[in-house]
Structures are given as structure tokens and as C-alpha cells.
Write a protein that holds these residues in place. Structure first.
Motif, PDB file in Angstrom:
ATOM      1  N   ASN A 211      -3.951   8.873   3.859  1.00 18.85           N
ATOM      2  CA  ASN A 211      -5.098   8.428   3.042  1.00 18.85           C
ATOM      3  C   ASN A 211      -6.259   9.435   3.055  1.00 18.85           C
ATOM      4  O   ASN A 211      -7.282   9.213   2.407  1.00 18.85           O
ATOM      5  CB  ASN A 211      -5.581   7.030   3.487  1.00 18.85           C
ATOM      6  CG  ASN A 211      -6.017   6.996   4.956  1.00 18.85           C
ATOM      7  OD1 ASN A 211      -6.351   8.020   5.525  1.00 18.85           O
ATOM      8  ND2 ASN A 211      -6.018   5.808   5.548  1.00 18.85           N
ATOM      9  N   ALA A 212      -6.091  10.522   3.816  1.00 21.70           N
ATOM     10  CA  ALA A 212      -7.220  11.425   4.039  1.00 21.70           C
ATOM     11  C   ALA A 212      -7.730  12.044   2.734  1.00 21.70           C
ATOM     12  O   ALA A 212      -8.944  12.053   2.475  1.00 21.70           O
ATOM     13  CB  ALA A 212      -6.820  12.517   5.033  1.00 21.70           C
ATOM     14  N   ALA A 213      -6.838  12.552   1.891  1.00 22.42           N
ATOM     15  CA  ALA A 213      -7.282  13.262   0.681  1.00 22.42           C
ATOM     16  C   ALA A 213      -8.095  12.332  -0.216  1.00 22.42           C
ATOM     17  O   ALA A 213      -9.130  12.731  -0.775  1.00 22.42           O
ATOM     18  CB  ALA A 213      -6.089  13.838  -0.077  1.00 22.42           C
ATOM     19  N   ASP A 214      -7.652  11.083  -0.356  1.00 21.30           N
ATOM     20  CA  ASP A 214      -8.403  10.136  -1.190  1.00 21.30           C
ATOM     21  C   ASP A 214      -9.796   9.897  -0.615  1.00 21.30           C
ATOM     22  O   ASP A 214     -10.793   9.899  -1.347  1.00 21.30           O
ATOM     23  CB  ASP A 214      -7.667   8.783  -1.258  1.00 21.30           C
ATOM     24  CG  ASP A 214      -6.488   8.828  -2.217  1.00 21.30           C
ATOM     25  OD1 ASP A 214      -6.396   9.806  -2.984  1.00 21.30           O
ATOM     26  OD2 ASP A 214      -5.671   7.894  -2.177  1.00 21.30           O
ATOM     27  N   ILE A 215      -9.859   9.678   0.699  1.00 24.69           N
ATOM     28  CA  ILE A 215     -11.157   9.398   1.324  1.00 24.69           C
ATOM     29  C   ILE A 215     -12.092  10.606   1.176  1.00 24.69           C
ATOM     30  O   ILE A 215     -13.280  10.460   0.882  1.00 24.69           O
ATOM     31  CB  ILE A 215     -10.955   9.016   2.814  1.00 24.69           C
ATOM     32  CG1 ILE A 215     -10.245   7.654   2.905  1.00 24.69           C
ATOM     33  CG2 ILE A 215     -12.281   8.992   3.570  1.00 24.69           C
ATOM     34  CD1 ILE A 215      -9.773   7.274   4.300  1.00 24.69           C
ATOM     35  N   PHE A 216     -11.532  11.810   1.327  1.00 27.07           N
ATOM     36  CA  PHE A 216     -12.381  13.013   1.261  1.00 27.07           C
ATOM     37  C   PHE A 216     -12.805  13.356  -0.168  1.00 27.07           C
ATOM     38  O   PHE A 216     -13.637  14.240  -0.375  1.00 27.07           O
ATOM     39  CB  PHE A 216     -11.678  14.204   1.926  1.00 27.07           C
ATOM     40  CG  PHE A 216     -11.408  13.983   3.392  1.00 27.07           C
ATOM     41  CD1 PHE A 216     -12.305  13.270   4.177  1.00 27.07           C
ATOM     42  CD2 PHE A 216     -10.256  14.473   3.992  1.00 27.07           C
ATOM     43  CE1 PHE A 216     -12.062  13.046   5.527  1.00 27.07           C
ATOM     44  CE2 PHE A 216      -9.998  14.258   5.342  1.00 27.07           C
ATOM     45  CZ  PHE A 216     -10.906  13.537   6.112  1.00 27.07           C
ATOM     46  N   SER A 217     -12.218  12.647  -1.148  1.00 32.42           N
ATOM     47  CA  SER A 217     -12.639  12.896  -2.537  1.00 32.42           C
ATOM     48  C   SER A 217     -13.923  12.138  -2.867  1.00 32.42           C
ATOM     49  O   SER A 217     -14.524  12.349  -3.920  1.00 32.42           O
ATOM     50  CB  SER A 217     -11.523  12.459  -3.504  1.00 32.42           C
ATOM     51  OG  SER A 217     -11.440  11.039  -3.547  1.00 32.42           O
ATOM     52  N   VAL A 218     -14.348  11.249  -1.965  1.00 32.23           N
ATOM     53  CA  VAL A 218     -15.525  10.417  -2.233  1.00 32.23           C
ATOM     54  C   VAL A 218     -16.797  11.238  -1.984  1.00 32.23           C
ATOM     55  O   VAL A 218     -16.897  11.961  -0.986  1.00 32.23           O
ATOM     56  CB  VAL A 218     -15.505   9.161  -1.322  1.00 32.23           C
ATOM     57  CG1 VAL A 218     -16.772   8.342  -1.497  1.00 32.23           C
ATOM     58  CG2 VAL A 218     -14.260   8.321  -1.599  1.00 32.23           C
ATOM     59  N   ALA A 219     -17.765  11.102  -2.894  1.00 31.65           N
ATOM     60  CA  ALA A 219     -19.038  11.823  -2.748  1.00 31.65           C
ATOM     61  C   ALA A 219     -19.714  11.415  -1.446  1.00 31.65           C
ATOM     62  O   ALA A 219     -19.657  10.247  -1.033  1.00 31.65           O
ATOM     63  CB  ALA A 219     -19.948  11.498  -3.928  1.00 31.65           C
ATOM     64  N   ASN A 220     -20.352  12.366  -0.810  1.00 35.01           N
ATOM     65  CA  ASN A 220     -21.091  12.127   0.437  1.00 35.01           C
ATOM     66  C   ASN A 220     -20.214  11.812   1.636  1.00 35.01           C
ATOM     67  O   ASN A 220     -20.716  11.377   2.668  1.00 35.01           O
ATOM     68  CB  ASN A 220     -22.156  11.036   0.271  1.00 35.01           C
ATOM     69  CG  ASN A 220     -23.399  11.580  -0.395  1.00 35.01           C
ATOM     70  OD1 ASN A 220     -23.944  12.582   0.053  1.00 35.01           O
ATOM     71  ND2 ASN A 220     -23.821  10.946  -1.471  1.00 35.01           N
ATOM     72  N   VAL A 221     -18.917  12.023   1.498  1.00 32.70           N
ATOM     73  CA  VAL A 221     -18.045  11.993   2.683  1.00 32.70           C
ATOM     74  C   VAL A 221     -17.821  13.449   3.084  1.00 32.70           C
ATOM     75  O   VAL A 221     -17.137  14.193   2.391  1.00 32.70           O
ATOM     76  CB  VAL A 221     -16.711  11.273   2.402  1.00 32.70           C
ATOM     77  CG1 VAL A 221     -15.773  11.400   3.601  1.00 32.70           C
ATOM     78  CG2 VAL A 221     -16.957   9.796   2.075  1.00 32.70           C
ATOM     79  N   ASP A 222     -18.432  13.834   4.196  1.00 34.24           N
ATOM     80  CA  ASP A 222     -18.386  15.237   4.631  1.00 34.24           C
ATOM     81  C   ASP A 222     -17.355  15.469   5.725  1.00 34.24           C
ATOM     82  O   ASP A 222     -17.296  16.563   6.304  1.00 34.24           O
ATOM     83  CB  ASP A 222     -19.763  15.662   5.154  1.00 34.24           C
ATOM     84  CG  ASP A 222     -20.852  15.459   4.114  1.00 34.24           C
ATOM     85  OD1 ASP A 222     -20.689  15.967   2.991  1.00 34.24           O
ATOM     86  OD2 ASP A 222     -21.856  14.775   4.425  1.00 34.24           O
ATOM     87  N   GLY A 223     -16.592  14.424   6.038  1.00 31.02           N
ATOM     88  CA  GLY A 223     -15.588  14.574   7.078  1.00 31.02           C
ATOM     89  C   GLY A 223     -15.199  13.222   7.619  1.00 31.02           C
ATOM     90  O   GLY A 223     -15.476  12.191   7.011  1.00 31.02           O
ATOM     91  N   ALA A 224     -14.547  13.243   8.775  1.00 31.80           N
ATOM     92  CA  ALA A 224     -14.032  11.994   9.339  1.00 31.80           C
ATOM     93  C   ALA A 224     -14.179  11.978  10.845  1.00 31.80           C
ATOM     94  O   ALA A 224     -14.157  13.024  11.508  1.00 31.80           O
ATOM     95  CB  ALA A 224     -12.562  11.824   8.966  1.00 31.80           C
ATOM     96  N   LEU A 225     -14.333  10.763  11.366  1.00 35.48           N
ATOM     97  CA  LEU A 225     -14.205  10.516  12.796  1.00 35.48           C
ATOM     98  C   LEU A 225     -12.881   9.764  12.953  1.00 35.48           C
ATOM     99  O   LEU A 225     -12.716   8.673  12.411  1.00 35.48           O
ATOM    100  CB  LEU A 225     -15.386   9.695  13.322  1.00 35.48           C
ATOM    101  CG  LEU A 225     -15.387   9.379  14.824  1.00 35.48           C
ATOM    102  CD1 LEU A 225     -15.289  10.643  15.669  1.00 35.48           C
ATOM    103  CD2 LEU A 225     -16.660   8.614  15.210  1.00 35.48           C
ATOM    104  N   VAL A 226     -11.959  10.403  13.653  1.00 33.61           N
ATOM    105  CA  VAL A 226     -10.570   9.948  13.665  1.00 33.61           C
ATOM    106  C   VAL A 226     -10.182   9.519  15.078  1.00 33.61           C
ATOM    107  O   VAL A 226     -10.324  10.309  16.023  1.00 33.61           O
ATOM    108  CB  VAL A 226      -9.637  11.093  13.200  1.00 33.61           C
ATOM    109  CG1 VAL A 226      -8.197  10.603  13.126  1.00 33.61           C
ATOM    110  CG2 VAL A 226     -10.099  11.666  11.866  1.00 33.61           C
ATOM    111  N   GLY A 227      -9.692   8.310  15.214  1.00 35.92           N
ATOM    112  CA  GLY A 227      -9.243   7.834  16.515  1.00 35.92           C
ATOM    113  C   GLY A 227      -7.755   8.092  16.701  1.00 35.92           C
ATOM    114  O   GLY A 227      -7.335   9.198  17.067  1.00 35.92           O
ATOM    115  N   GLY A 228      -6.941   7.083  16.426  1.00 37.43           N
ATOM    116  CA  GLY A 228      -5.504   7.148  16.703  1.00 37.43           C
ATOM    117  C   GLY A 228      -4.820   8.408  16.179  1.00 37.43           C
ATOM    118  O   GLY A 228      -4.019   9.033  16.890  1.00 37.43           O
ATOM    119  N   ALA A 229      -5.147   8.803  14.950  1.00 38.95           N
ATOM    120  CA  ALA A 229      -4.460   9.952  14.347  1.00 38.95           C
ATOM    121  C   ALA A 229      -4.959  11.290  14.895  1.00 38.95           C
ATOM    122  O   ALA A 229      -4.448  12.338  14.501  1.00 38.95           O
ATOM    123  CB  ALA A 229      -4.604   9.917  12.823  1.00 38.95           C
TER     124      ALA A 229
END
Ligand code: PGA
Length: 246
Positions: A211-229
Motif C-alpha cells: 500500500n506504500a505507493a498509494d499512501i505516498f501519492s497523497v499530498a503532504n505525506v512526506d514519508g512513513a513511520l513503519v512498525g511491523g514492516a
């Protein structure tokens, strides 16, 4: 232009042997637009810095005091002393199970800044708040209470993590993520003027390679805080690659 940030939160997972995953990440070619941060448990911090290469190492919490009679706690200075350059603060698991309030979080952020640690401040609503339609009120209050005055994009990162999406495999819709991130950006610019554009905003909660590419396509999403993965190098690398390509 904000650099992107892929941050891994190992939580209470990881023994010495698991540093092989970090070492594998560190030997992959460095992404061009993306900073990488891995936050292992405190027991692995020192050893993690030995294999991390260009990947920054961070703690998962720190105490607000510099030192003293706080059994089991860790100060910001101790994190820096281990080679950490960042710390996650106000994660929902600590807000819930350690009773951390916005004021506690703000005091920890100030302590982190004093030691030149990048503060990754977590905010986010639980399911009852989402269902009650109070998400933006709640995250507005968390932003107001958890970020001390004087915050800048160089010292502070905001991670929006809906509690109901953490470790559940349930992800908000892209519209829900966009709404929250737009609201956070607007709140930061109204408080910090132009500097509000400099803060990196991470999304967190069940981010996976799929799901990463979809989430990163959203405006003002500059990255992720990732737990399990973030526990497996292959999965975290796929997320880093998706972020760098976004
Ligand atoms: P998750 O955790 O990726 O396992 O949902 C995210 C977090 O708690 O930071």
C-alpha cells in the motif's frame, strides 16, 4: 523542498541477531531523496550504530529529565551518547499504556531538542474518536499540546498515526489520510508561519510494501513511520523504494 523520511519503529522487537536486517538495509544503495531512520529497542542502539552506515538510528522514547532517580528510564543525553540522532515521542502505545499526556510529550520533546535529537512526535485518533467525528479536534489538541514553542522543520517531525490502523492491517482511505495531513499542515502554518511548510509529516499505521505507493501519492505525506514492516529488510526496503520514487 522537504526531504522524505522513512522511519522504522521496531518497538519491543529485536535481538542482536536481528541487526543483520539493518545491516542489509545499510548495504543497499542510498535513496536520493529519502532519509532513513531505524529505531530499535534501547538495548540494541549502540550495536545498531556500528552497522547502520548512512541510516540514522533513533530511540523510541526518552525521559524529560537529564538524569536522576527514574528506574528503567532513558534520558535524551543517553540516546545521543549511544549514537542516536532522533527519538520517537508520544507514540500512541506510550500515551495509552504509560499514561503520557500532551504535556508529558512536550517536556520530552524539549529534552530531546536540548541534546540535538530530531523529535518524531506521534499523534492520532482512536476508533471511538474517528467514529464520533472528532478526529480533527483531537489531533488539533495534540498538536497544540505536544509541540513546544520554537519547533522547526529541522528539529521536529510529525507522525500522524490513527490508533486503529496500528498493527491491525486496517488503513484509512486516501481521502482520510489527505484530510488529516492537510489539517496538520494548515495547523502548523498558522502557528509557525512559513516554517510550518518545513515540517515533514509522516503517515503511520499498517504501511506495507503493497500500500506504500498509494499512501505516498497523497499530498503532504512526506514519508512513513513503519512498525511491523520495518522488521524485515526486504519489506522496509520496498517501502523506502516506493517513497523515493513517489
Ligand atoms: P505498524 O506500526 O506499521 O505495525 O502498524 C506503526 C507504528 O506504530 O508506528
Amino acid at each position: 523542498m522537504r526531504r522524505k523520511l522513512a522511519a522504522g519503529n521496531w518497538k519491543m522487537n529485536g535481538l542482536g541477531a536481528d541487526l543483520a536486517e539493518l545491516e542489509r538495509l545499510a548495504t543497499a544503495p542510498a535513496p536520493s531523496q529519502t532519509d532513513r531512520l531505524v529505531c530499535p529497542p534501547a538495548t540494541l542502539l549502540s550495536r545498531a550504530t556500528l552497522v547502520a552506515g548512512d541510516i540514522a538510528i533513533g530511540g523510541q522514547d526518552c525521559h524529560a529529565a537529564k538524569s536522576g532517580a527514574h528506574t528503567g528510564d532513558i534520558s535524551a543525553e543517553m540516546l545521543t551518547d549511544c549514537g542516536a540522532s532522533a527519538v520517537i515521542l508520544g507514540h500512541s502505545e506510550r500515551r495509552e499504556t504509560h499514561g503520557e499526556t500532551d504535556a508529558t510529550v512536550a517536556a520530552k520533546v524539549a529534552a530531546a531538542w536540548k541534546e540535538s535529537l530530531l523529535a518524531v512526535i506521534c499523534i492520532g485518533e482512536n476508533l471511538a474518536q474517528r467514529d464520533a467525528g472528532t478526529t480533527l479536534d483531537l489531533i488539533g489538541a495534540q498538536l497544540a499540546g505536544s509541540i513546544p514553542d520554537g519547533a522547526t522543520g529541522a528539529t521536529t517531525v510529525i507522525a500522524y498515526e490513527p490508533v486503529w490502523a496500528i498493527g491491525t492491517g486496517r488503513v484509512p482511505t486516501l481521502d482520510q489520510i489527505a484530510e488529516a495531513h492537510d489539517f496538520i499542515r494548515t495547523t502548523l502554518t498558522s502557528r509557525f508561519a512559513d516554517e510550518g511548510h518545513a515540517f515533514r509529516l509522516l503517515y503511520g499505521g499498517s504501511v506495507k510494501p503493497e500500500n506504500a505507493a498509494d499512501i505516498f501519492s497523497v499530498a503532504n505525506v512526506d514519508g512513513a513511520l513503519v512498525g511491523g514492516a520495518s522488521l524485515k529488510a526486504d519489506d522496509f526496503q520496498a517501502i523506502i523504494d516506493a517513497l523515493d520514487a513517489a
